[in-house]
Write a protein that holds these residues in place. Structure first.
Motif, PDB file in Angstrom:
ATOM      1  N   VAL A   1       0.834  -1.205   0.000  1.00  0.00           N
ATOM      2  CA  VAL A   1       0.000   0.000   0.000  1.00  0.00           C
ATOM      3  C   VAL A   1       0.867   1.253   0.000  1.00  0.00           C
ATOM      4  O   VAL A   1       0.637   2.183  -0.782  1.00  0.00           O
ATOM      5  N   LEU A   2       1.868   1.294   0.870  1.00  0.00           N
ATOM      6  CA  LEU A   2       2.735   2.472   0.928  1.00  0.00           C
ATOM      7  C   LEU A   2       3.469   2.670  -0.392  1.00  0.00           C
ATOM      8  O   LEU A   2       3.520   3.792  -0.919  1.00  0.00           O
ATOM      9  N   GLU A   3       4.012   1.603  -0.928  1.00  0.00           N
ATOM     10  CA  GLU A   3       4.746   1.704  -2.195  1.00  0.00           C
ATOM     11  C   GLU A   3       3.857   2.249  -3.305  1.00  0.00           C
ATOM     12  O   GLU A   3       4.263   3.134  -4.069  1.00  0.00           O
ATOM     13  N   GLY A   4       2.638   1.744  -3.390  1.00  0.00           N
ATOM     14  CA  GLY A   4       1.726   2.190  -4.434  1.00  0.00           C
ATOM     15  C   GLY A   4       1.356   3.657  -4.300  1.00  0.00           C
ATOM     16  O   GLY A   4       1.345   4.402  -5.286  1.00  0.00           O
ATOM     17  N   GLU A   5       1.074   4.086  -3.076  1.00  0.00           N
ATOM     18  CA  GLU A   5       0.683   5.479  -2.845  1.00  0.00           C
ATOM     19  C   GLU A   5       1.841   6.441  -3.105  1.00  0.00           C
ATOM     20  O   GLU A   5       1.661   7.484  -3.742  1.00  0.00           O
ATOM     21  N   VAL A   6       3.022   6.101  -2.614  1.00  0.00           N
ATOM     22  CA  VAL A   6       4.176   6.985  -2.791  1.00  0.00           C
ATOM     23  C   VAL A   6       4.564   7.068  -4.265  1.00  0.00           C
ATOM     24  O   VAL A   6       4.881   8.149  -4.775  1.00  0.00           O
ATOM     25  N   ASN A   7       4.529   5.951  -4.963  1.00  0.00           N
ATOM     26  CA  ASN A   7       4.852   5.974  -6.392  1.00  0.00           C
ATOM     27  C   ASN A   7       3.832   6.786  -7.180  1.00  0.00           C
ATOM     28  O   ASN A   7       4.150   7.367  -8.217  1.00  0.00           O
ATOM     29  N   ASN A   8       2.608   6.839  -6.683  1.00  0.00           N
ATOM     30  CA  ASN A   8       1.543   7.554  -7.388  1.00  0.00           C
ATOM     31  C   ASN A   8       1.506   9.040  -7.058  1.00  0.00           C
ATOM     32  O   ASN A   8       1.306   9.878  -7.938  1.00  0.00           O
ATOM     33  N   GLY A   9       1.704   9.369  -5.782  1.00  0.00           N
ATOM     34  CA  GLY A   9       1.573  10.778  -5.401  1.00  0.00           C
ATOM     35  C   GLY A   9       2.445  11.215  -4.244  1.00  0.00           C
ATOM     36  O   GLY A   9       2.191  12.252  -3.629  1.00  0.00           O
ATOM     37  N   GLY A  10       3.464  10.422  -3.941  1.00  0.00           N
ATOM     38  CA  GLY A  10       4.389  10.810  -2.883  1.00  0.00           C
ATOM     39  C   GLY A  10       3.896  10.463  -1.484  1.00  0.00           C
ATOM     40  O   GLY A  10       2.773   9.995  -1.289  1.00  0.00           O
ATOM     41  N   PHE A  11       4.756  10.714  -0.503  1.00  0.00           N
ATOM     42  CA  PHE A  11       4.394  10.442   0.890  1.00  0.00           C
ATOM     43  C   PHE A  11       3.201  11.288   1.328  1.00  0.00           C
ATOM     44  O   PHE A  11       2.402  10.864   2.158  1.00  0.00           O
ATOM     45  N   ASN A  12       3.087  12.482   0.768  1.00  0.00           N
ATOM     46  CA  ASN A  12       1.958  13.332   1.137  1.00  0.00           C
ATOM     47  C   ASN A  12       0.635  12.638   0.825  1.00  0.00           C
ATOM     48  O   ASN A  12      -0.297  12.657   1.632  1.00  0.00           O
ATOM     49  N   GLN A  13       0.554  12.006  -0.340  1.00  0.00           N
ATOM     50  CA  GLN A  13      -0.670  11.288  -0.709  1.00  0.00           C
ATOM     51  C   GLN A  13      -0.889  10.090   0.206  1.00  0.00           C
ATOM     52  O   GLN A  13      -2.024   9.792   0.586  1.00  0.00           O
ATOM     53  N   PHE A  14       0.189   9.406   0.556  1.00  0.00           N
ATOM     54  CA  PHE A  14       0.080   8.240   1.440  1.00  0.00           C
ATOM     55  C   PHE A  14      -0.591   8.622   2.753  1.00  0.00           C
ATOM     56  O   PHE A  14      -1.515   7.946   3.215  1.00  0.00           O
ATOM     57  N   TYR A  15      -0.142   9.715   3.363  1.00  0.00           N
ATOM     58  CA  TYR A  15      -0.710  10.130   4.650  1.00  0.00           C
ATOM     59  C   TYR A  15      -2.069  10.808   4.485  1.00  0.00           C
ATOM     60  O   TYR A  15      -2.912  10.729   5.380  1.00  0.00           O
ATOM     61  N   PHE A  16      -2.271  11.465   3.358  1.00  0.00           N
ATOM     62  CA  PHE A  16      -3.521  12.187   3.113  1.00  0.00           C
ATOM     63  C   PHE A  16      -4.694  11.217   2.975  1.00  0.00           C
ATOM     64  O   PHE A  16      -5.797  11.487   3.441  1.00  0.00           O
ATOM     65  N   ASN A  17      -4.431  10.079   2.334  1.00  0.00           N
ATOM     66  CA  ASN A  17      -5.460   9.069   2.110  1.00  0.00           C
ATOM     67  C   ASN A  17      -5.577   8.130   3.316  1.00  0.00           C
ATOM     68  O   ASN A  17      -4.709   8.130   4.192  1.00  0.00           O
ATOM     69  N   PRO A  18      -6.616   7.293   3.358  1.00  0.00           N
ATOM     70  CA  PRO A  18      -6.755   6.323   4.453  1.00  0.00           C
ATOM     71  C   PRO A  18      -5.555   5.391   4.580  1.00  0.00           C
ATOM     72  O   PRO A  18      -5.341   4.789   5.634  1.00  0.00           O
ATOM     73  N   SER A  19      -4.768   5.282   3.516  1.00  0.00           N
ATOM     74  CA  SER A  19      -3.574   4.430   3.538  1.00  0.00           C
ATOM     75  C   SER A  19      -2.619   4.824   4.652  1.00  0.00           C
ATOM     76  O   SER A  19      -1.831   4.002   5.132  1.00  0.00           O
ATOM     77  N   GLY A  20      -2.702   6.084   5.092  1.00  0.00           N
ATOM     78  CA  GLY A  20      -1.812   6.555   6.146  1.00  0.00           C
ATOM     79  C   GLY A  20      -1.944   5.783   7.444  1.00  0.00           C
ATOM     80  O   GLY A  20      -1.035   5.804   8.285  1.00  0.00           O
TER      81      GLY A  20
END
Length: 201
Positions: A92-111
């Motif tokens: 999940v983290l890899e997919g989110e960061v590759n798509n929109g960076g760490f900011n997106q990872f924490y911004f979304n429920p994935s955080g």
């Protein structure tokens, strides 16, 4: 001549041939769309699956287990084995960061998987990614209140949240780490060496 015009008008005109690249993409999409999804995984099944398909097989199986109950997703994942948790959270983290960076990872429920992913990277032996995630978690914790101001459900605010965001500098580090340690290869290696953590008999 009249017939040709009529057929063209109604969309019967011969379609241009697809390029080899388009044909190949269609083939891959069809194969992915028709892939076999296992509700139960045995050691025999896992050993029979190629490395190319192993991660997707594990992901599909975990998704079958937890279903669409997004409100309880984290709690459901926490009930799984250490290996399954490591797989899911790092995927999940890899997919989110590759798509929109760490900011997106924490911004979304994935955080919600931030701590689990940190431990997950350590579990599979991705020490450099674990260290980077530790740093990212620390930076996010220090800026959580400020970043929360952008969480109003609009794309405009989400875009604004990237401005002067200290997490941005970590994205490049994450992308460059792929040349030093492959998350995918380490996940596959861990699965092969800990098959029992991924069987769902």
């Amino acid at each position: 001549m009249i017939l040709t015009s009529i057929l063209s008008f109604f969309g019967c005109k011969k379609q241009p041939e697809k390029s080899n690249e388009e044909i190949e993409m269609d083939k891959h999409f069809e194969e992915w769309n028709n892939r076999k999804i296992y509700k139960v995984l045995t050691s025999e099944i896992l050993e029979s699956i190629s490395d190319d398909n192993l991660e997707q097989t594990i992901f599909d199986n975990i998704y079958e287990i937890i279903g669409d109950d997004y409100r309880n997703e984290l709690a459901d994942i926490q009930k799984l084995s250490k290996g399954q948790q490591a797989f899911w959270s790092t995927w999940v983290l890899e997919g989110e960061v590759n798509n929109g960076g760490f900011n997106q990872f924490y911004f979304n429920p994935s955080g919600q998987y931030s701590d689990m992913a940190e431990f997950g990277f350590k579990t599979i032996g991705a020490e450099k990614h674990a260290d980077l995630t530790t740093n990212a978690n620390k930076i996010y914790a220090e800026n959580k209140e400020r970043l929360a101001e952008f969480d109003d459900g609009t794309m405009e605010s989400f875009s604004e949240s990237y401005k002067d965001n200290p997490l941005n500098k970590l994205d490049t580090e994450f992308y460059e780490l792929g040349d030093l340690e492959s998350i995918s290869e380490l996940r596959i290696k861990y699965i092969r060496e800990h098959i029992s953590e991924f069987t769902t008999e």
